[in-house]
Design a protein around this motif. Structure first.
Motif, PDB file in Angstrom:
ATOM      1  N   ASP A  66       0.824  -1.208   0.000  1.00 11.46           N
ATOM      2  CA  ASP A  66       0.000   0.000   0.000  1.00 11.46           C
ATOM      3  C   ASP A  66       0.861   1.263   0.000  1.00 11.46           C
ATOM      4  N   ILE A  67       2.004   1.189   0.650  1.00 13.26           N
ATOM      5  CA  ILE A  67       2.944   2.312   0.630  1.00 13.26           C
ATOM      6  C   ILE A  67       3.407   2.554  -0.808  1.00 13.26           C
ATOM      7  N   ALA A  68       3.746   1.469  -1.487  1.00 13.19           N
ATOM      8  CA  ALA A  68       4.207   1.579  -2.880  1.00 13.19           C
ATOM      9  C   ALA A  68       3.129   2.197  -3.760  1.00 13.19           C
ATOM     10  N   LYS A  69       1.882   1.780  -3.566  1.00 12.30           N
ATOM     11  CA  LYS A  69       0.781   2.330  -4.364  1.00 12.30           C
ATOM     12  C   LYS A  69       0.616   3.825  -4.109  1.00 12.30           C
ATOM     13  N   ALA A  70       0.658   4.221  -2.845  1.00 21.88           N
ATOM     14  CA  ALA A  70       0.509   5.642  -2.507  1.00 21.88           C
ATOM     15  C   ALA A  70       1.659   6.463  -3.085  1.00 21.88           C
ATOM     16  N   ALA A  71       2.875   5.960  -2.950  1.00 19.34           N
ATOM     17  CA  ALA A  71       4.033   6.677  -3.484  1.00 19.34           C
ATOM     18  C   ALA A  71       3.954   6.783  -5.007  1.00 19.34           C
ATOM     19  N   ALA A  72       3.503   5.717  -5.661  1.00 24.46           N
ATOM     20  CA  ALA A  72       3.386   5.745  -7.119  1.00 24.46           C
ATOM     21  C   ALA A  72       2.370   6.796  -7.567  1.00 24.46           C
ATOM     22  N   ILE A  73       1.273   6.909  -6.849  1.00 23.72           N
ATOM     23  CA  ILE A  73       0.263   7.918  -7.187  1.00 23.72           C
ATOM     24  C   ILE A  73       0.845   9.317  -7.060  1.00 23.72           C
ATOM     25  N   VAL A  74       1.538   9.567  -5.962  1.00 26.20           N
ATOM     26  CA  VAL A  74       2.128  10.894  -5.733  1.00 26.20           C
ATOM     27  C   VAL A  74       3.189  11.208  -6.782  1.00 26.20           C
ATOM     28  N   LEU A  75       4.013  10.220  -7.101  1.00 28.75           N
ATOM     29  CA  LEU A  75       5.070  10.451  -8.088  1.00 28.75           C
ATOM     30  C   LEU A  75       4.523  10.614  -9.507  1.00 28.75           C
ATOM     31  N   ALA A  76       3.482   9.862  -9.833  1.00 27.82           N
ATOM     32  CA  ALA A  76       2.911   9.946 -11.180  1.00 27.82           C
ATOM     33  C   ALA A  76       2.088  11.212 -11.377  1.00 27.82           C
ATOM     34  N   HIS A  77       1.502  11.717 -10.318  1.00 31.59           N
ATOM     35  CA  HIS A  77       0.633  12.897 -10.383  1.00 31.59           C
ATOM     36  C   HIS A  77       0.973  13.843  -9.232  1.00 31.59           C
ATOM     37  N   PRO A  78       2.142  14.484  -9.277  1.00 32.16           N
ATOM     38  CA  PRO A  78       2.581  15.293  -8.137  1.00 32.16           C
ATOM     39  C   PRO A  78       1.740  16.554  -7.884  1.00 32.16           C
ATOM     40  N   HIS A  79       1.112  17.091  -8.929  1.00 30.77           N
ATOM     41  CA  HIS A  79       0.322  18.310  -8.734  1.00 30.77           C
ATOM     42  C   HIS A  79      -0.853  18.014  -7.814  1.00 30.77           C
ATOM     43  N   GLY A  80      -1.020  18.858  -6.845  1.00 28.65           N
ATOM     44  CA  GLY A  80      -2.071  18.658  -5.858  1.00 28.65           C
ATOM     45  C   GLY A  80      -1.575  17.953  -4.608  1.00 28.65           C
ATOM     46  N   HIS A  81      -0.374  17.382  -4.674  1.00 28.55           N
ATOM     47  CA  HIS A  81       0.199  16.704  -3.503  1.00 28.55           C
ATOM     48  C   HIS A  81       1.359  17.493  -2.899  1.00 28.55           C
ATOM     49  N   GLU A  82       1.820  18.542  -3.605  1.00 32.65           N
ATOM     50  CA  GLU A  82       2.970  19.299  -3.118  1.00 32.65           C
ATOM     51  C   GLU A  82       2.672  19.916  -1.761  1.00 32.65           C
ATOM     52  N   GLY A  83       3.634  19.756  -0.871  1.00 37.97           N
ATOM     53  CA  GLY A  83       3.511  20.353   0.453  1.00 37.97           C
ATOM     54  C   GLY A  83       2.572  19.619   1.385  1.00 37.97           C
ATOM     55  N   LYS A  84       2.032  18.501   0.967  1.00 44.07           N
ATOM     56  CA  LYS A  84       1.087  17.763   1.802  1.00 44.07           C
ATOM     57  C   LYS A  84       1.792  16.637   2.542  1.00 44.07           C
ATOM     58  N   THR A  85       1.193  16.275   3.651  1.00 44.60           N
ATOM     59  CA  THR A  85       1.669  15.151   4.451  1.00 44.60           C
ATOM     60  C   THR A  85       0.523  14.163   4.586  1.00 44.60           C
TER      61      THR A  85
END
Length: 113
Positions: A66-85
């Protein structure tokens, strides 16, 4: 964040990353439930799981996949995730809950020692 072991370990790292002024996304991770598999042999051969803490205290876990899936989503679509935790967790459970689940799934009593 500073009230948990992982928070105390990684809080300073998060602050340092945030202070760099670079685009970033932080994935906070609790205990990996996958680590439970190190007890596979004792469960199979002795019907026991070993744990040194309070078996009634619930804690959150996460599955490594699940960590890998979440990281892949953030890396593939970084816009909207910048600066978020994001804190990745499952439902909380105790070691007694875990032993009960193994007992139920295996059809025999697994003891916590």
């Amino acid at each position: 964040l500073e009230t948990t072991i992982l928070g105390r370990q990684f809080g300073a790292v998060e602050k340092a990353v945030k202070s760099l002024g670079l685009s970033h996304t932080i994935l906070r991770l609790p205990v990996f439930i996958d680590n439970t598999w190190y007890q596979k042999r004792s469960i199979q051969t002795d019907n026991v799981m070993r744990f040194a803490g309070d078996p009634d205290i619930p804690y959150a876990t996460v599955v490594v996949a699940d960590i890998a899936k979440a990281a892949a989503i953030v890396l593939a679509h970084p816009h909207g995730h910048e600066g978020k935790t994001y804190t990745l967790v499952s439902d909380r459970h105790s070691h007694n809950d875990l032993v009960g689940a193994f007992s139920s799934a295996l059809g025999r009593t697994i003891k916590l020692v």
